[in-house]
Design a protein around this motif. Sequence first.
Motif, PDB file in Angstrom:
ATOM      1  N   GLU A   1       0.818  -1.215   0.000  1.00 27.77           N
ATOM      2  CA  GLU A   1       0.000   0.000   0.000  1.00 27.77           C
ATOM      3  C   GLU A   1       0.857   1.273   0.000  1.00 27.77           C
ATOM      4  O   GLU A   1       0.351   2.378  -0.223  1.00 27.77           O
ATOM      5  CB  GLU A   1      -0.958   0.020   1.199  1.00 27.77           C
ATOM      6  N   ASP A   2       2.169   1.128   0.248  1.00 24.33           N
ATOM      7  CA  ASP A   2       3.076   2.278   0.228  1.00 24.33           C
ATOM      8  C   ASP A   2       3.688   2.497  -1.153  1.00 24.33           C
ATOM      9  O   ASP A   2       4.663   3.238  -1.299  1.00 24.33           O
ATOM     10  CB  ASP A   2       4.201   2.087   1.258  1.00 24.33           C
ATOM     11  N   ARG A   3       3.110   1.887  -2.154  1.00 27.91           N
ATOM     12  CA  ARG A   3       3.600   2.029  -3.530  1.00 27.91           C
ATOM     13  C   ARG A   3       2.410   1.987  -4.477  1.00 27.91           C
ATOM     14  O   ARG A   3       1.589   1.085  -4.421  1.00 27.91           O
ATOM     15  CB  ARG A   3       4.570   0.899  -3.870  1.00 27.91           C
ATOM     16  N   LYS A   4       2.315   2.988  -5.346  1.00 24.87           N
ATOM     17  CA  LYS A   4       1.259   3.008  -6.358  1.00 24.87           C
ATOM     18  C   LYS A   4       1.901   3.304  -7.711  1.00 24.87           C
ATOM     19  O   LYS A   4       2.354   4.424  -7.959  1.00 24.87           O
ATOM     20  CB  LYS A   4       0.195   4.056  -6.024  1.00 24.87           C
ATOM     21  N   LEU A   5       1.938   2.265  -8.558  1.00 22.85           N
ATOM     22  CA  LEU A   5       2.552   2.373  -9.880  1.00 22.85           C
ATOM     23  C   LEU A   5       1.529   1.941 -10.923  1.00 22.85           C
ATOM     24  O   LEU A   5       0.845   0.934 -10.739  1.00 22.85           O
ATOM     25  CB  LEU A   5       3.792   1.487  -9.961  1.00 22.85           C
ATOM     26  N   TYR A   6       1.439   2.710 -12.007  1.00 21.26           N
ATOM     27  CA  TYR A   6       0.476   2.417 -13.064  1.00 21.26           C
ATOM     28  C   TYR A   6       1.204   2.229 -14.390  1.00 21.26           C
ATOM     29  O   TYR A   6       2.295   2.770 -14.602  1.00 21.26           O
ATOM     30  CB  TYR A   6      -0.545   3.551 -13.186  1.00 21.26           C
ATOM     31  N   ILE A   7       0.570   1.473 -15.291  1.00 24.21           N
ATOM     32  CA  ILE A   7       1.151   1.191 -16.594  1.00 24.21           C
ATOM     33  C   ILE A   7       0.148   1.541 -17.680  1.00 24.21           C
ATOM     34  O   ILE A   7      -1.065   1.434 -17.496  1.00 24.21           O
ATOM     35  CB  ILE A   7       1.571  -0.298 -16.710  1.00 24.21           C
ATOM     36  N   CYS A   8       0.670   1.968 -18.819  1.00 28.56           N
ATOM     37  CA  CYS A   8      -0.125   2.204 -20.009  1.00 28.56           C
ATOM     38  C   CYS A   8       0.676   1.662 -21.194  1.00 28.56           C
ATOM     39  O   CYS A   8       1.907   1.805 -21.220  1.00 28.56           O
ATOM     40  CB  CYS A   8      -0.409   3.694 -20.172  1.00 28.56           C
ATOM     41  N   MET A   9      -0.004   1.027 -22.143  1.00 23.93           N
ATOM     42  CA  MET A   9       0.692   0.358 -23.253  1.00 23.93           C
ATOM     43  C   MET A   9       0.049   0.757 -24.574  1.00 23.93           C
ATOM     44  O   MET A   9      -1.154   0.999 -24.638  1.00 23.93           O
ATOM     45  CB  MET A   9       0.601  -1.166 -23.067  1.00 23.93           C
ATOM     46  N   GLY A  10       0.868   0.791 -25.635  1.00 25.22           N
ATOM     47  CA  GLY A  10       0.308   1.180 -26.919  1.00 25.22           C
ATOM     48  C   GLY A  10       1.082   0.647 -28.107  1.00 25.22           C
ATOM     49  O   GLY A  10       2.214   0.178 -28.001  1.00 25.22           O
ATOM     50  N   LEU A  11       0.414   0.735 -29.259  1.00 23.86           N
ATOM     51  CA  LEU A  11       0.999   0.320 -30.522  1.00 23.86           C
ATOM     52  C   LEU A  11       1.209   1.538 -31.404  1.00 23.86           C
ATOM     53  O   LEU A  11       0.333   2.408 -31.498  1.00 23.86           O
ATOM     54  CB  LEU A  11       0.061  -0.661 -31.243  1.00 23.86           C
ATOM     55  N   GLY A  12       2.370   1.615 -32.041  1.00 25.35           N
ATOM     56  CA  GLY A  12       2.626   2.652 -33.030  1.00 25.35           C
ATOM     57  C   GLY A  12       2.899   4.017 -32.429  1.00 25.35           C
ATOM     58  O   GLY A  12       2.141   4.493 -31.588  1.00 25.35           O
ATOM     59  N   LEU A  13       3.969   4.659 -32.873  1.00 26.01           N
ATOM     60  CA  LEU A  13       4.281   6.015 -32.470  1.00 26.01           C
ATOM     61  C   LEU A  13       3.475   6.968 -33.323  1.00 26.01           C
ATOM     62  O   LEU A  13       3.558   6.951 -34.557  1.00 26.01           O
ATOM     63  CB  LEU A  13       5.780   6.269 -32.626  1.00 26.01           C
ATOM     64  N   ASN A  14       2.665   7.803 -32.701  1.00 24.06           N
ATOM     65  CA  ASN A  14       1.767   8.695 -33.416  1.00 24.06           C
ATOM     66  C   ASN A  14       2.559   9.846 -34.049  1.00 24.06           C
ATOM     67  O   ASN A  14       3.119  10.669 -33.326  1.00 24.06           O
ATOM     68  CB  ASN A  14       0.717   9.249 -32.447  1.00 24.06           C
ATOM     69  N   PRO A  15       2.596   9.930 -35.382  1.00 19.67           N
ATOM     70  CA  PRO A  15       3.363  11.012 -36.018  1.00 19.67           C
ATOM     71  C   PRO A  15       2.777  12.388 -35.735  1.00 19.67           C
ATOM     72  O   PRO A  15       3.459  13.394 -35.886  1.00 19.67           O
ATOM     73  CB  PRO A  15       3.289  10.675 -37.511  1.00 19.67           C
ATOM     74  N   ALA A  16       1.511  12.439 -35.323  1.00 19.35           N
ATOM     75  CA  ALA A  16       0.862  13.724 -35.045  1.00 19.35           C
ATOM     76  C   ALA A  16       1.089  14.216 -33.630  1.00 19.35           C
ATOM     77  O   ALA A  16       0.569  15.266 -33.245  1.00 19.35           O
ATOM     78  CB  ALA A  16      -0.639  13.606 -35.321  1.00 19.35           C
ATOM     79  N   PHE A  17       1.870  13.462 -32.817  1.00 23.95           N
ATOM     80  CA  PHE A  17       2.153  13.880 -31.441  1.00 23.95           C
ATOM     81  C   PHE A  17       3.139  15.030 -31.475  1.00 23.95           C
ATOM     82  O   PHE A  17       4.328  14.861 -31.746  1.00 23.95           O
ATOM     83  CB  PHE A  17       2.733  12.713 -30.644  1.00 23.95           C
TER      84      PHE A  17
END
Length: 284
Positions: free
Chosen positions: A267-283
């Motif tokens: 409970e003394d650690r809160k880590l989140y993950i997000c995953m994706g495909l392809g690098l968005n050229p419009a970023f």
Amino acid sequence: MNIAQQQFKHSPQQIKDRLVEHGWVLLRNEHYDVNAFSGLMSNICQKLTYDPARENVTRQSQKVDAGTQAMGLHIENGSTPMPPDIIAFFSEKSASRGSQTTLCDGHEVWQKLPDTLKQKFAEPMTISRYLPKAMWKKYVATALNIADAVQVGQQELAHFIEMIPRQRIRPAHDEGVQYDLSMPMIRHDNLKAVPAFANTLLGPSYNYEKPRFYFADGSEIQAELLEELAERCERETSEIDWQDGDVVLIDNKRFMHGRREILVPLEDRKLYICMGLGLNPAFL
């Protein structure tokens, strides 16, 4: 080796450039929360992906909750047919002791492999494991955008297997399946298109049965070789000492990651993950 603290704010172009050239980027002291983190990955990736074994905290982000033990180096979802191109972690609450994320450049590992090992791993290996009914139904539902896994049956499973080459299934007990996947251990499909020893040979299986790995000739990889690979990878490994609000983006098909043991209550650690495909050229 620990990652040094960074004091400047990255522009979108700097994030993209560093991710492509160096394979990872640390965003520190940039005032992220979980919603801003989720928005960042929604913008930088062409499509987001999800692990059906994890709990979502936003529509885009999921909890990292895999016990306290140390974890070996691996690429995320590397025993599935669709590993993400880019993964990112957000530390909302950082552990005061332990829990450092490890990063290993698979390209550096590949460069230093002897020719005998480069040749041994030149062909894809077969990853084999048992998947219980509830697990394969949930995975197929996620992959096919089916809202309720109860609606997934043998027809949907067969369709999913046919969709992506290199997969095989055999009926197993309790309506589970024995699942075989042919997967390269040395990848060239990372953002920089360099050869990289990037796989799950050394990794954990917290939410799934531990797989077995077979070479193209049918022989199973031996413990002695895994120990040698672990030693070689450790020499190319650095650590991130997390601070609250840190975000790290990783080229998942070049860099393997892992974790040192967590030495505080979960409970003394809160880590989140997000995953994706392809690098968005419009970023931008």
